[in-house]
Design an enzyme around this catalytic site. Structure first.
Site, mmCIF file in Angstrom:
data_model
loop_
_atom_site.group_PDB
_atom_site.id
_atom_site.type_symbol
_atom_site.label_atom_id
_atom_site.label_comp_id
_atom_site.label_asym_id
_atom_site.label_seq_id
_atom_site.Cartn_x
_atom_site.Cartn_y
_atom_site.Cartn_z
ATOM 1 N N ASP A 186 24.647 -41.860 -41.761
ATOM 2 C CA ASP A 186 23.474 -41.946 -42.629
ATOM 3 C C ASP A 186 23.774 -41.132 -43.887
ATOM 4 O OD1 ASP A 186 21.090 -41.606 -43.964
ATOM 5 O OD2 ASP A 186 19.931 -41.007 -42.220
ATOM 6 N N CYS A 231 10.145 -36.090 -40.922
ATOM 7 C CA CYS A 231 10.675 -37.191 -40.102
ATOM 8 C C CYS A 231 11.837 -36.716 -39.239
ATOM 9 C CB CYS A 231 11.097 -38.369 -40.961
ATOM 10 S SG CYS A 231 9.732 -39.157 -41.828
ATOM 11 N N GLN A 262 21.076 -38.724 -47.950
ATOM 12 C CA GLN A 262 21.008 -37.487 -48.725
ATOM 13 C C GLN A 262 22.305 -37.164 -49.447
ATOM 14 O OE1 GLN A 262 18.235 -35.914 -49.240
ATOM 15 N NE2 GLN A 262 17.071 -37.179 -47.808
ATOM 16 N N HIS A 272 17.256 -37.872 -38.851
ATOM 17 C CA HIS A 272 15.982 -38.426 -39.304
ATOM 18 C C HIS A 272 15.491 -39.431 -38.260
ATOM 19 C CE1 HIS A 272 13.306 -40.877 -41.871
ATOM 20 N NE2 HIS A 272 13.302 -39.880 -42.749
ATOM 21 N N LYS A 322 16.753 -42.718 -53.415
ATOM 22 C CA LYS A 322 17.164 -41.320 -53.340
ATOM 23 C C LYS A 322 18.324 -41.019 -54.295
ATOM 24 C CE LYS A 322 15.721 -40.910 -48.494
ATOM 25 N NZ LYS A 322 14.548 -40.040 -48.624
#
Length: 406
Positions: A198, A364, A201, A121, A224
């Protein structure tokens, strides 16, 4: 808990758009909020609205207990050793920028290298580009193959004496594939290189144990995983946080202040300057409770949705899916794809009029779009509150939209 019981906890799922029942399939961007999260945020704003850690009055004490209770809930949720390793931010983007500015400014210099996965991202690219521009460092790209898998076999040759950090998503927000984080961490650590993961998700779908992963940094956002917007987490190993300088200066992050100089609060407060997001951070508690409660029928339904949509998209010759795999269990119910001869935004607009909310564009992740030779894609991302019937309606609507636009 059944899927229908779960759905009843989310007020937005009962609404209509364009006189049609809403089918919300943009969960990779923002999940809907359950009533329990709404209630905690509202209750905090209405009854417990005081600055944390500072005053001795009742409201401040209540706000502080709720805020620090959320920190302990997050610690337990991701398996961190200590609550001192949990820094609250406004989201994944802020967490990565904190690391880039603090860790990066101290430990990365001219001629150093940062390895970043090609599928990242923008939030895990641009902060490092800015750092490299300031310090004269260099970004090295870990590529993905045609199916969307990271080319892990190339990582050992990319790791050199100049490498200071590896940055990789636990799950790509475009491809939906679960990356082999433990293998990446092991390879990086064998060269003495720390790893930032990261997890934006991943946390709503996977059981995350940062000690088991052995990553040095893990970042994610509340919005999220059913919590309020404007909430985020930076996990970092205690010994690393203690070496990092403050990111911002101001109230709350100090120990002493004088004209001659200042000393700073211990971690994690050293990185939480100013008045925090008092009313929203406590929503991590009901959000985490919800994530932990999603199993049984809800989990089984989501697996059926993933398998059904994957097969439906893969079997349609008009569609070019991304993030393909022979092992469906390494993929989340997140699907990005292109349709031959049709612009992704046109499809999204038509589907919106059918009551189906999806994401269109570059998500993104423009370098990844460039890798695949497209300007953007369409993305459908499912959550446990989605139903197999909604997935079937999505595929039927997609077929109608394609026929309309071709």
């Amino acid at each position: 808990m059944t899927v229908q019981e779960l759905r009843k906890q989310f007020p937005a799922l009962s609404r209509e758009v364009y006189c049609r029942p809403l089918i919300y399939l943009d969960n990779a961007a923002t999940t809907q909020r359950p009533q329990s999260v709404i209630d905690v945020q509202s209750d905090s704003a209405l009854l417990h609205n005081g600055n944390t850690h500072r005053a001795v009055h009742a409201l401040a004490g209540e706000a502080t207990r709720a805020y620090e209770g959320a920190r302990e809930a997050v610690r337990a949720f991701i398996g961190a050793e200590s609550a001192d390793e949990i820094v609250f931010t406004s989201g994944t983007t802020a967490s990565i920028n904190l690391v880039a500015s603090s860790f990066g400014d101290k430990f990365i210099g001219s001629g150093d290298e940062i390895i970043i996965a090609e599928s990242e991202h923008h939030s895990d690219i641009i902060p490092w580009q800015l750092l490299c521009q300031r310090k004269g460092a260099k970004i090295v790209v870990l590529p993905v193959d045609e199916s969307g898998h990271l080319e892990i076999d190339k990582l050992p040759s990319l790791l050199t004496k100049h490498t200071k950090l590896v940055c990789v998503a636990h799950v790509s927000n475009v491809l939906g594939l679960v990356n082999p984080i433990k293998e990446i961490v092991s390879l990086a650590h064998s060269h003495g290189v720390p790893v930032l993961v990261d997890g934006a998700q991943a946390v709503a779908h996977l059981a995350v144990d940062v000690k088991d992963l052995d990553c040095d940094f893990y970042v994610f956002s509340g919005h999220k995983m059913y919590a309020a917007t404007g909430t985020g987490v930076l996990y970092a190993k205690k010994e690393i946080l203690e070496q990092m300088p403050p990111f911002m200066g101001g109230g709350e992050m100090i120990e002493t202040v004088s004209w001659e100089g200042s000393t700073y609060a211990p971690i994690p407060f050293k990185f939480e300057a100013g008045t925090p997001n008092i009313n929203s951070v406590p929503t991590f508690v009901p959000a985490i409770d919800l994530v932990k409660s999603i199993n049984g029928e809800c989990a089984a339904e989501l697996s059926k949705i993933r398998n059904f949509v994957y097969e439906a998209l893969a079997s349609d010759e008009r569609i070019v899916p991304r993030g393909t795999t022979r092992n469906i269990d390494e993929k989340l119910p997140l699907f990005s794809f292109s349709v031959k001869g049709v612009h992704h935004e046109d499809l999204a607009l038509v589907l919106d009029k059918m009551g189906i909310a999806l994401r269109s564009g570059h998500m993104c992740a423009q370098p990844l779009m460039t890798r695949y030779g497209v300007t953007g894609m369409l993305r459908a991302s499912f959550a446990p509150y989605n139903t197999l019937e909604e997935a079937k309606q999505f595929i039927e609507a997609l077929d109608k939209a394609i026929e309309l636009l071709i």
